[in-house]
Design a protein around this motif. Structure first.
Motif, PDB file in Angstrom:
ATOM      1  N   PHE A 195      30.014  58.956  45.682  1.00 19.96           N
ATOM      2  CA  PHE A 195      30.897  58.485  46.765  1.00 19.96           C
ATOM      3  C   PHE A 195      31.672  59.896  47.264  1.00 19.96           C
ATOM      4  O   PHE A 195      31.688  59.835  48.499  1.00 19.96           O
ATOM      5  N   GLY A 196      32.171  60.490  46.395  1.00 17.37           N
ATOM      6  CA  GLY A 196      32.967  61.505  46.481  1.00 17.37           C
ATOM      7  C   GLY A 196      32.314  62.817  47.370  1.00 17.37           C
ATOM      8  O   GLY A 196      32.565  63.250  48.354  1.00 17.37           O
ATOM      9  N   LEU A 197      30.899  63.023  46.916  1.00 14.55           N
ATOM     10  CA  LEU A 197      30.184  63.774  47.613  1.00 14.55           C
ATOM     11  C   LEU A 197      29.731  63.303  49.059  1.00 14.55           C
ATOM     12  O   LEU A 197      29.685  64.184  49.848  1.00 14.55           O
ATOM     13  N   LEU A 198      29.670  62.260  49.301  1.00 15.15           N
ATOM     14  CA  LEU A 198      29.422  61.576  50.309  1.00 15.15           C
ATOM     15  C   LEU A 198      30.446  61.840  51.518  1.00 15.15           C
ATOM     16  O   LEU A 198      30.455  62.257  52.748  1.00 15.15           O
ATOM     17  N   LEU A 199      31.779  61.606  50.846  1.00 12.26           N
ATOM     18  CA  LEU A 199      32.935  61.753  51.702  1.00 12.26           C
ATOM     19  C   LEU A 199      33.060  63.370  52.228  1.00 12.26           C
ATOM     20  O   LEU A 199      33.448  63.597  53.198  1.00 12.26           O
ATOM     21  N   GLN A 200      32.554  64.246  51.189  1.00 12.34           N
ATOM     22  CA  GLN A 200      32.674  65.443  51.543  1.00 12.34           C
ATOM     23  C   GLN A 200      31.529  66.039  52.611  1.00 12.34           C
ATOM     24  O   GLN A 200      31.390  67.100  52.774  1.00 12.34           O
ATOM     25  N   GLY A 201      30.544  65.191  52.682  1.00 13.66           N
ATOM     26  CA  GLY A 201      29.329  65.517  53.534  1.00 13.66           C
ATOM     27  C   GLY A 201      28.383  66.140  52.883  1.00 13.66           C
ATOM     28  O   GLY A 201      27.688  67.111  53.373  1.00 13.66           O
ATOM     29  N   ARG A 202      28.317  65.830  51.552  1.00 15.13           N
ATOM     30  CA  ARG A 202      27.531  66.977  50.712  1.00 15.13           C
ATOM     31  C   ARG A 202      26.308  65.921  50.176  1.00 15.13           C
ATOM     32  O   ARG A 202      26.384  64.755  50.421  1.00 15.13           O
ATOM     33  N   LYS A 203      25.065  66.729  49.593  1.00 14.98           N
ATOM     34  CA  LYS A 203      24.149  65.661  49.069  1.00 14.98           C
ATOM     35  C   LYS A 203      24.465  64.916  48.064  1.00 14.98           C
ATOM     36  O   LYS A 203      25.049  65.286  47.145  1.00 14.98           O
ATOM     37  N   ALA A 204      23.835  63.667  48.162  1.00 15.89           N
ATOM     38  CA  ALA A 204      24.325  62.824  47.063  1.00 15.89           C
ATOM     39  C   ALA A 204      23.422  61.712  47.142  1.00 15.89           C
ATOM     40  O   ALA A 204      22.540  61.534  48.188  1.00 15.89           O
ATOM     41  N   PHE A 205      23.419  60.761  46.457  1.00 20.15           N
ATOM     42  CA  PHE A 205      22.580  59.465  46.307  1.00 20.15           C
ATOM     43  C   PHE A 205      23.822  58.650  47.292  1.00 20.15           C
ATOM     44  O   PHE A 205      24.848  58.082  46.754  1.00 20.15           O
ATOM     45  N   TYR A 206      23.072  58.129  48.353  1.00 17.74           N
ATOM     46  CA  TYR A 206      23.974  57.272  49.624  1.00 17.74           C
ATOM     47  C   TYR A 206      23.649  55.901  48.818  1.00 17.74           C
ATOM     48  O   TYR A 206      22.686  55.522  48.863  1.00 17.74           O
ATOM     49  N   PRO A 207      24.818  55.280  49.021  1.00 17.30           N
ATOM     50  CA  PRO A 207      24.694  53.472  49.061  1.00 17.30           C
ATOM     51  C   PRO A 207      23.813  53.102  49.952  1.00 17.30           C
ATOM     52  O   PRO A 207      23.340  53.471  51.239  1.00 17.30           O
ATOM     53  N   CYS A 208      22.554  52.200  49.362  1.00 15.58           N
ATOM     54  CA  CYS A 208      21.336  51.880  50.140  1.00 15.58           C
ATOM     55  C   CYS A 208      21.622  51.323  51.572  1.00 15.58           C
ATOM     56  O   CYS A 208      20.726  51.520  52.413  1.00 15.58           O
ATOM     57  N   THR A 209      22.451  50.318  51.479  1.00 15.13           N
ATOM     58  CA  THR A 209      22.495  49.244  52.652  1.00 15.13           C
ATOM     59  C   THR A 209      22.991  50.274  54.060  1.00 15.13           C
ATOM     60  O   THR A 209      22.358  50.150  54.888  1.00 15.13           O
ATOM     61  N   PRO A 210      24.339  50.881  53.736  1.00 13.73           N
ATOM     62  CA  PRO A 210      24.622  51.720  54.950  1.00 13.73           C
ATOM     63  C   PRO A 210      23.780  52.703  55.197  1.00 13.73           C
ATOM     64  O   PRO A 210      23.513  53.013  56.475  1.00 13.73           O
ATOM     65  N   TRP A 211      22.840  53.426  54.381  1.00 13.07           N
ATOM     66  CA  TRP A 211      22.052  54.379  54.786  1.00 13.07           C
ATOM     67  C   TRP A 211      20.915  53.748  55.603  1.00 13.07           C
ATOM     68  O   TRP A 211      20.448  54.268  56.178  1.00 13.07           O
ATOM     69  N   GLY A 212      20.471  52.659  54.962  1.00 10.56           N
ATOM     70  CA  GLY A 212      19.454  51.911  55.583  1.00 10.56           C
ATOM     71  C   GLY A 212      19.891  51.558  56.997  1.00 10.56           C
ATOM     72  O   GLY A 212      18.958  51.870  57.831  1.00 10.56           O
ATOM     73  N   VAL A 213      21.166  51.329  57.430  1.00 11.51           N
ATOM     74  CA  VAL A 213      21.465  51.191  58.841  1.00 11.51           C
ATOM     75  C   VAL A 213      21.529  52.341  59.424  1.00 11.51           C
ATOM     76  O   VAL A 213      20.869  52.230  60.676  1.00 11.51           O
ATOM     77  N   MET A 214      21.709  53.529  58.990  1.00 18.29           N
ATOM     78  CA  MET A 214      21.671  54.914  59.551  1.00 18.29           C
ATOM     79  C   MET A 214      20.105  55.075  59.894  1.00 18.29           C
ATOM     80  O   MET A 214      19.915  55.550  61.077  1.00 18.29           O
ATOM     81  N   LYS A 215      19.304  54.816  59.062  1.00 19.63           N
ATOM     82  CA  LYS A 215      17.847  54.931  59.204  1.00 19.63           C
ATOM     83  C   LYS A 215      17.378  54.132  60.454  1.00 19.63           C
ATOM     84  O   LYS A 215      16.565  54.513  61.400  1.00 19.63           O
ATOM     85  N   MET A 216      18.113  52.817  60.506  1.00 21.54           N
ATOM     86  CA  MET A 216      17.454  51.989  61.591  1.00 21.54           C
ATOM     87  C   MET A 216      18.008  52.489  62.920  1.00 21.54           C
ATOM     88  O   MET A 216      17.402  52.477  63.785  1.00 21.54           O
ATOM     89  N   LEU A 217      19.197  52.879  62.854  1.00 15.50           N
ATOM     90  CA  LEU A 217      19.975  53.429  64.135  1.00 15.50           C
ATOM     91  C   LEU A 217      18.881  54.753  64.750  1.00 15.50           C
ATOM     92  O   LEU A 217      18.839  54.788  65.796  1.00 15.50           O
ATOM     93  N   ALA A 218      18.704  55.438  63.657  1.00 17.92           N
ATOM     94  CA  ALA A 218      17.826  56.568  63.867  1.00 17.92           C
ATOM     95  C   ALA A 218      16.546  56.312  64.269  1.00 17.92           C
ATOM     96  O   ALA A 218      15.977  56.620  65.437  1.00 17.92           O
ATOM     97  N   SER A 219      16.010  55.216  63.899  1.00 16.75           N
ATOM     98  CA  SER A 219      14.771  54.897  64.348  1.00 16.75           C
ATOM     99  C   SER A 219      14.646  54.325  65.901  1.00 16.75           C
ATOM    100  O   SER A 219      13.640  54.405  66.402  1.00 16.75           O
ATOM    101  N   GLU A 220      15.775  53.988  66.390  1.00 14.18           N
ATOM    102  CA  GLU A 220      15.959  53.478  67.740  1.00 14.18           C
ATOM    103  C   GLU A 220      16.526  54.695  68.557  1.00 14.18           C
ATOM    104  O   GLU A 220      16.992  54.163  69.909  1.00 14.18           O
ATOM    105  N   ASP A 221      16.871  55.740  68.077  1.00 11.23           N
ATOM    106  CA  ASP A 221      17.371  56.798  68.812  1.00 11.23           C
ATOM    107  C   ASP A 221      18.795  56.287  69.469  1.00 11.23           C
ATOM    108  O   ASP A 221      19.145  56.757  70.513  1.00 11.23           O
ATOM    109  N   VAL A 222      19.296  55.544  68.633  1.00  8.67           N
ATOM    110  CA  VAL A 222      20.967  55.149  69.063  1.00  8.67           C
ATOM    111  C   VAL A 222      21.750  56.490  69.036  1.00  8.67           C
ATOM    112  O   VAL A 222      21.680  57.180  67.839  1.00  8.67           O
ATOM    113  N   VAL A 223      22.366  56.700  70.076  1.00  9.65           N
ATOM    114  CA  VAL A 223      23.235  57.837  70.184  1.00  9.65           C
ATOM    115  C   VAL A 223      24.774  57.441  69.253  1.00  9.65           C
ATOM    116  O   VAL A 223      25.139  56.737  69.653  1.00  9.65           O
TER     117      VAL A 223
END
Ligand code: NAP
Length: 292
Positions: free
Chosen positions: A127-155
């Motif tokens: 979680f600390g690495l995520l906060l710092q914008g560094r490589k980490a294992f990201y929590p699956c639900t919000p990361w899945g949401v980001m993939k969904m937004l990306a799949s639809e090119d949401v700005v």
């Protein structure tokens, strides 16, 4: 306006196909991705989640290990199992299904998992690495949401994003991920004074509240992107027993431009990202073995 529906099942199937291909390649190199799942107690929802996770692993060609303990198990027995799995080089991901019985400290259990095997992304280090914008294992639900937004090119860059909910597993990491991609983020919660004031000016709204049909169409800006993380089982009415989200889908879809349904929205992507994290962990082991 009637919103387009973002089909989480279809996207998940596509991503899982790629994951299965990569898993096959790794397995041929002698490293089969392996996820170990620990379940304590007989919570029926948790049992279903664990069953789905194990089935998803098998379908993707992963090895899966499942350990079920009685609800009154001594914490030291579960800690000993986690230590054993931490030490086992053939195990790439360890997941303890939440919630745990009251005599457990969830924080202590999550911290016992090696950060390098924490494929749920709940360990404080990840979680600390995520906060710092560094490589980490990201929590699956919000990361899945980001993939969904990306799949639809949401700005996301420059967008006003409102996250309702501030849990460590959904709301907070969701806000951090949106922030990292350039959104201006507002986090709302139970103490927020005028929720609609915030949601009505949002280009992207993520509802992670745990209350059925909480976010209604009149709370949404016309054309907004609406992501429904909620999974609630209706207790009464003609639909009693059915699953529903935190968004009142019927009214919201008339106002939004894009909306995720429940079921068939964020849920399938959550398990998909769990597979993605486990695969990544196995990849790291393979790279290390190859001296990279
Ligand atoms: P949680 O820990 O209970 O957090 C709920 C959040 O909602 C809290 O931050 C709470 O605020 C806020 N809240 C409650 N009532 C509110 C109100 N009236 N106005 C504004 N905010 C309010 O839940 P969670 O673990 O984040 O999960 C949220 C939902 O997502 C649940 O339905 C859960 O089942 C679902 N979920 C789905 C997935 C998936 O794969 N799709 C994964 C995880 C969770 P306070 O902090 O002030 O109490």
């Amino acid at each position: 306006m009637t919103a387009r529906i973002l089909d989480g099942n279809a996207l998940a199937a596509k991503v899982r196909e790629d994951i299965a291909k990569d898993a096959r390649v790794l397995t041929e190199q002698g490293i089969q991705p392996c996820l170990a799942v620990i379940l304590v107690g007989e919570n029926p929802a948790s049992s279903v989640y664990v069953r789905n996770k194990v089935a998803a692993c098998e379908k993707a060609g992963f090895r899966s290990l499942k350990f079920v303990f009685a609800s009154d198990v001594l914490p030291e027995i579960v800690f000993a199992k986690i230590a054993e799995l931490n030490a086992d080089p053939s195990v790439h991901g360890i997941l303890v299904q939440l919630p745990l019985p009251k005599h457990f400290s969830e924080d202590q259990v999550l911290e016992a998992i090696l950060p390098t095997k924490d494929v749920d992304g709940f360990h404080a280090e990840n979680f600390g690495l995520l906060l710092q914008g560094r490589k980490a294992f990201y929590p699956c639900t919000p990361w899945g949401v980001m993939k969904m937004l990306a799949s639809e090119d949401v700005v996301i860059k420059g967008a006003e994003a409102v996250v309702i909910g501030r849990s460590n597993i959904v709301g907070k990491p969701m806000a951090v991920m949106l922030l990292a991609q350039g959104a201006t983020v507002t986090i709302c919660h139970s103490q927020t004074k005028d929720l609609s004031f915030h949601t009505r000016r949002a280009d992207i709204v993520v509802a992670a509240v745990g209350r059925p049909k909480f976010l209604t169409g009149d709370m949404i800006k016309p054309g907004a992107v609406v992501v429904d993380v909620g999974i609630n089982r209706l207790q009464e009415g003609p639909d009693a027993g059915k699953l529903c989200g935190d968004v009142d889908f019927e009214s919201a879809k008339e106002v939004a431009s894009l909306i995720t349904p429940v079921p068939g929205g964020v849920g399938p992507m959550t398990i998909t990202m769990l597979l993605a994290n486990t695969l990544e962990s196995a990849r790291r082991v393979a790279a290390k073995a190859a001296g990279n």
